[in-house]
Design a protein around this motif. Structure first.
Motif, PDB file in Angstrom:
ATOM      1  N   HIS A   1     103.308   9.948  29.118  1.00 20.03           N
ATOM      2  CA  HIS A   1     101.801  10.702  30.253  1.00 20.03           C
ATOM      3  C   HIS A   1     100.851  11.325  29.235  1.00 20.03           C
ATOM      4  CE1 HIS A   1     103.506  14.593  29.655  1.00 20.03           C
ATOM      5  NE2 HIS A   1     104.862  14.135  29.590  1.00 20.03           N
ATOM      6  N   PRO A   2      99.744  11.332  30.402  1.00 21.86           N
ATOM      7  CA  PRO A   2      98.710  12.631  29.218  1.00 21.86           C
ATOM      8  C   PRO A   2      99.331  13.959  29.083  1.00 21.86           C
ATOM      9  CG  PRO A   2      97.731  11.668  31.750  1.00 21.86           C
ATOM     10  CD  PRO A   2      99.232  11.743  31.348  1.00 21.86           C
ATOM     11  N   ALA A   3      98.679  13.986  27.737  1.00 18.48           N
ATOM     12  CA  ALA A   3      98.605  15.225  26.935  1.00 18.48           C
ATOM     13  C   ALA A   3      99.256  16.787  27.390  1.00 18.48           C
ATOM     14  CB  ALA A   3      98.233  14.935  25.660  1.00 18.48           C
ATOM     15  N   GLY A   4      99.661  17.008  27.500  1.00 11.80           N
ATOM     16  CA  GLY A   4      99.446  19.013  27.335  1.00 11.80           C
ATOM     17  C   GLY A   4     100.063  18.809  29.105  1.00 11.80           C
ATOM     18  N   CYS A   5      99.777  20.192  30.219  1.00 11.21           N
ATOM     19  CA  CYS A   5     100.301  20.782  31.206  1.00 11.21           C
ATOM     20  C   CYS A   5      98.731  20.744  32.206  1.00 11.21           C
ATOM     21  CB  CYS A   5     100.433  22.243  30.591  1.00 11.21           C
ATOM     22  SG  CYS A   5     101.509  22.738  32.514  1.00 11.21           S
ATOM     23  N   LEU A   6      99.710  19.630  33.626  1.00 15.87           N
ATOM     24  CA  LEU A   6      98.343  19.697  34.416  1.00 15.87           C
ATOM     25  C   LEU A   6      97.784  20.793  34.762  1.00 15.87           C
ATOM     26  CD1 LEU A   6      98.622  17.215  37.007  1.00 15.87           C
ATOM     27  CD2 LEU A   6      98.429  19.176  37.645  1.00 15.87           C
ATOM     28  N   VAL A   7      98.553  21.724  35.313  1.00 12.95           N
ATOM     29  CA  VAL A   7      98.044  22.982  35.811  1.00 12.95           C
ATOM     30  C   VAL A   7      97.464  23.883  34.739  1.00 12.95           C
ATOM     31  CG1 VAL A   7      99.510  25.413  37.204  1.00 12.95           C
ATOM     32  CG2 VAL A   7     100.476  23.036  36.964  1.00 12.95           C
ATOM     33  N   ILE A   8      97.678  23.671  33.983  1.00 12.93           N
ATOM     34  CA  ILE A   8      96.872  24.694  32.432  1.00 12.93           C
ATOM     35  C   ILE A   8      95.220  23.670  32.287  1.00 12.93           C
ATOM     36  CG2 ILE A   8      96.761  24.768  30.230  1.00 12.93           C
ATOM     37  CD1 ILE A   8      99.188  25.177  30.001  1.00 12.93           C
ATOM     38  N   SER A   9      95.084  22.236  32.322  1.00 13.96           N
ATOM     39  CA  SER A   9      94.069  21.465  32.205  1.00 13.96           C
ATOM     40  C   SER A   9      93.119  21.029  32.905  1.00 13.96           C
ATOM     41  CB  SER A   9      94.275  20.495  31.090  1.00 13.96           C
ATOM     42  OG  SER A   9      95.296  19.683  32.042  1.00 13.96           O
ATOM     43  N   ALA A  10      93.990  20.789  34.655  1.00 15.72           N
ATOM     44  CA  ALA A  10      93.362  20.758  35.732  1.00 15.72           C
ATOM     45  C   ALA A  10      91.880  20.811  36.726  1.00 15.72           C
ATOM     46  CB  ALA A  10      94.480  19.941  36.234  1.00 15.72           C
ATOM     47  N   ALA A  11      91.416  22.466  35.461  1.00 16.96           N
ATOM     48  CA  ALA A  11      90.772  22.949  36.289  1.00 16.96           C
ATOM     49  C   ALA A  11      89.811  23.126  35.175  1.00 16.96           C
ATOM     50  CB  ALA A  11      90.962  23.730  37.469  1.00 16.96           C
ATOM     51  N   THR A  12      89.413  23.142  34.294  1.00 18.19           N
ATOM     52  CA  THR A  12      88.792  23.582  33.141  1.00 18.19           C
ATOM     53  C   THR A  12      87.943  23.628  32.993  1.00 18.19           C
ATOM     54  OG1 THR A  12      90.878  23.053  31.371  1.00 18.19           O
ATOM     55  CG2 THR A  12      88.566  23.937  30.550  1.00 18.19           C
ATOM     56  N   ASN A  13      86.859  23.039  33.922  1.00 20.99           N
ATOM     57  CA  ASN A  13      85.130  22.636  34.415  1.00 20.99           C
ATOM     58  C   ASN A  13      85.561  22.708  35.620  1.00 20.99           C
ATOM     59  OD1 ASN A  13      84.882  22.454  31.663  1.00 20.99           O
ATOM     60  ND2 ASN A  13      85.246  20.363  31.678  1.00 20.99           N
ATOM     61  N   TYR A  14      84.603  23.204  36.575  1.00 18.79           N
ATOM     62  CA  TYR A  14      84.680  23.131  37.989  1.00 18.79           C
ATOM     63  C   TYR A  14      83.612  23.871  38.317  1.00 18.79           C
ATOM     64  CZ  TYR A  14      85.265  27.959  37.855  1.00 18.79           C
ATOM     65  OH  TYR A  14      85.642  29.487  37.603  1.00 18.79           O
ATOM     66  N   SER A  15      83.496  23.484  39.611  1.00 21.85           N
ATOM     67  CA  SER A  15      82.352  24.064  40.089  1.00 21.85           C
ATOM     68  C   SER A  15      82.172  24.829  41.222  1.00 21.85           C
ATOM     69  CB  SER A  15      81.269  22.794  40.722  1.00 21.85           C
ATOM     70  OG  SER A  15      81.865  22.035  41.854  1.00 21.85           O
ATOM     71  N   PRO A  16      81.112  25.416  41.659  1.00 19.35           N
ATOM     72  CA  PRO A  16      81.265  26.090  43.082  1.00 19.35           C
ATOM     73  C   PRO A  16      82.152  25.560  44.188  1.00 19.35           C
ATOM     74  CG  PRO A  16      79.197  26.944  42.026  1.00 19.35           C
ATOM     75  CD  PRO A  16      79.226  25.447  41.546  1.00 19.35           C
TER      76      PRO A  16
ATOM     77  N   THR B   1      93.459  28.224  43.100  1.00 20.86           N
ATOM     78  CA  THR B   1      94.149  27.863  42.775  1.00 20.86           C
ATOM     79  C   THR B   1      95.676  28.157  41.637  1.00 20.86           C
ATOM     80  OG1 THR B   1      94.283  26.559  45.172  1.00 20.86           O
ATOM     81  CG2 THR B   1      95.954  25.980  44.123  1.00 20.86           C
ATOM     82  N   LEU B   2      95.221  26.833  40.767  1.00 25.35           N
ATOM     83  CA  LEU B   2      95.863  26.904  39.137  1.00 25.35           C
ATOM     84  C   LEU B   2      96.427  28.233  38.418  1.00 25.35           C
ATOM     85  CD1 LEU B   2      94.460  23.122  38.134  1.00 25.35           C
ATOM     86  CD2 LEU B   2      96.314  23.970  39.268  1.00 25.35           C
ATOM     87  N   ARG B   3      95.147  28.935  38.683  1.00 27.06           N
ATOM     88  CA  ARG B   3      95.476  30.342  37.970  1.00 27.06           C
ATOM     89  C   ARG B   3      96.141  31.084  38.421  1.00 27.06           C
ATOM     90  NH1 ARG B   3      90.609  34.450  39.670  1.00 27.06           N
ATOM     91  NH2 ARG B   3      89.616  32.592  39.197  1.00 27.06           N
ATOM     92  N   ALA B   4      96.232  31.367  39.786  1.00 32.23           N
ATOM     93  CA  ALA B   4      97.482  31.431  40.966  1.00 32.23           C
ATOM     94  C   ALA B   4      98.793  31.258  40.466  1.00 32.23           C
ATOM     95  CB  ALA B   4      97.541  31.099  41.925  1.00 32.23           C
ATOM     96  N   ARG B   5      99.268  29.986  39.942  1.00 34.39           N
ATOM     97  CA  ARG B   5     100.041  29.530  39.306  1.00 34.39           C
ATOM     98  C   ARG B   5     100.611  30.051  37.976  1.00 34.39           C
ATOM     99  NH1 ARG B   5     102.773  24.582  41.984  1.00 34.39           N
ATOM    100  NH2 ARG B   5     101.153  24.147  44.132  1.00 34.39           N
ATOM    101  N   ARG B   6      99.278  29.862  36.780  1.00 30.19           N
ATOM    102  CA  ARG B   6      99.638  30.392  35.949  1.00 30.19           C
ATOM    103  C   ARG B   6     100.073  32.241  36.166  1.00 30.19           C
ATOM    104  NH1 ARG B   6      95.487  27.546  35.544  1.00 30.19           N
ATOM    105  NH2 ARG B   6      93.544  29.278  35.165  1.00 30.19           N
ATOM    106  N   VAL B   7      99.487  32.673  36.531  1.00 25.11           N
ATOM    107  CA  VAL B   7      99.770  33.780  36.523  1.00 25.11           C
ATOM    108  C   VAL B   7     101.199  34.247  37.752  1.00 25.11           C
ATOM    109  CG1 VAL B   7      99.245  35.985  38.562  1.00 25.11           C
ATOM    110  CG2 VAL B   7      96.957  34.750  37.089  1.00 25.11           C
TER     111      VAL B   7
END
Length: 210
Positions: A105-120, A128-134
């Motif tokens: 599967h793709p490298a790394g963690c989906l929850v960590i990397s899936a929203a590295t770049n985002y727009s307003p 949402t992903l930040r809340a999961r990491r917190v």
């Protein structure tokens, strides 16, 4: 007269389609994955996607939930299944090294990397992903407080700092895996990371060993 059949089952494998969506979001992130990308990989039309999963945002939420119960489940399992807290954290980091570099599967963690770049327009995805990491940090901290109570950490250990530290190690391992680090390299890094675990006082002395 032609009758319309109601309740006809979908003509595609929903779980297989969801698995393909998981791989796409994992590889390209939420922002970098389009509806046409999803329908092409999932083998369905846009109307079928919307009928089965709702919109792209709803599909992504389901993907993240699925990831947590499958590829990402090793973290909770390691911490739950080891009776010794230190062994649980060591196992978690070791299994992260294996999971994040798996060629399946793709490298790394989906929850960590899936929203590295985002727009307003997609900032809610990042939140949402930040809340999961917190939430993961809070879980680590609770387990570390329990380790202190059980004598696996010295009394007065900074469990909050340790929780943030282990979260930072996990997140760093994910990025290193995406940058090409090998399983062996990440396993060795995990071993070094565990050296930060404070040793409890030697029994009967009331103080740490010299």
């Amino acid at each position: 007269m032609t009758t319309t059949k109601r309740g006809r089952p979908r003509s595609f494998d929903r779980e297989a389609a969801l698995a393909q969506a998981t791989l796409l979001f994992w590889q390209h992130g939420y922002e970098g994955t389009s509806i046409s990308d999803l329908t092409g990989a999932m083998g369905i039309s846009p109307p079928s996607l919307y009928a089965a999963f709702g919109d792209k945002r709803a599909l992504f939420t389901e993907v993240v939930d699925r990831y947590g119960g499958t590829f990402g489940a090793f973290m909770e399992k390691a911490l739950d299944q080891e009776s010794d807290p230190r062994a649980g954290f060591a196992r978690m980091l070791d299994e992260a090294a294996v999971s994040y570099t798996s060629p399946e599967h793709p490298a790394g963690c989906l929850v960590i990397s899936a929203a590295t770049n985002y727009s307003p327009q997609t900032a809610d995805v990042e939140r949402t992903l930040r809340a999961r990491r917190v939430a993961n940090v809070r879980s680590f901290e609770a387990r570390l407080r329990d380790a202190e109570a059980r004598g696996s950490l010295p009394e007065g250990a900074d469990t909050r700092a340790l929780a943030v530290y282990f979260a930072a190690v996990v997140q760093g391992m994910s990025q290193q895996a995406r940058d090409g680090a090998t399983t062996a390299e990440l396993r060795r890094a995990a071993e070094y990371a565990m050296a930060a675990w404070p040793e409890p006082p030697a029994r009967g002395t009331g103080r740490a060993p010299a």
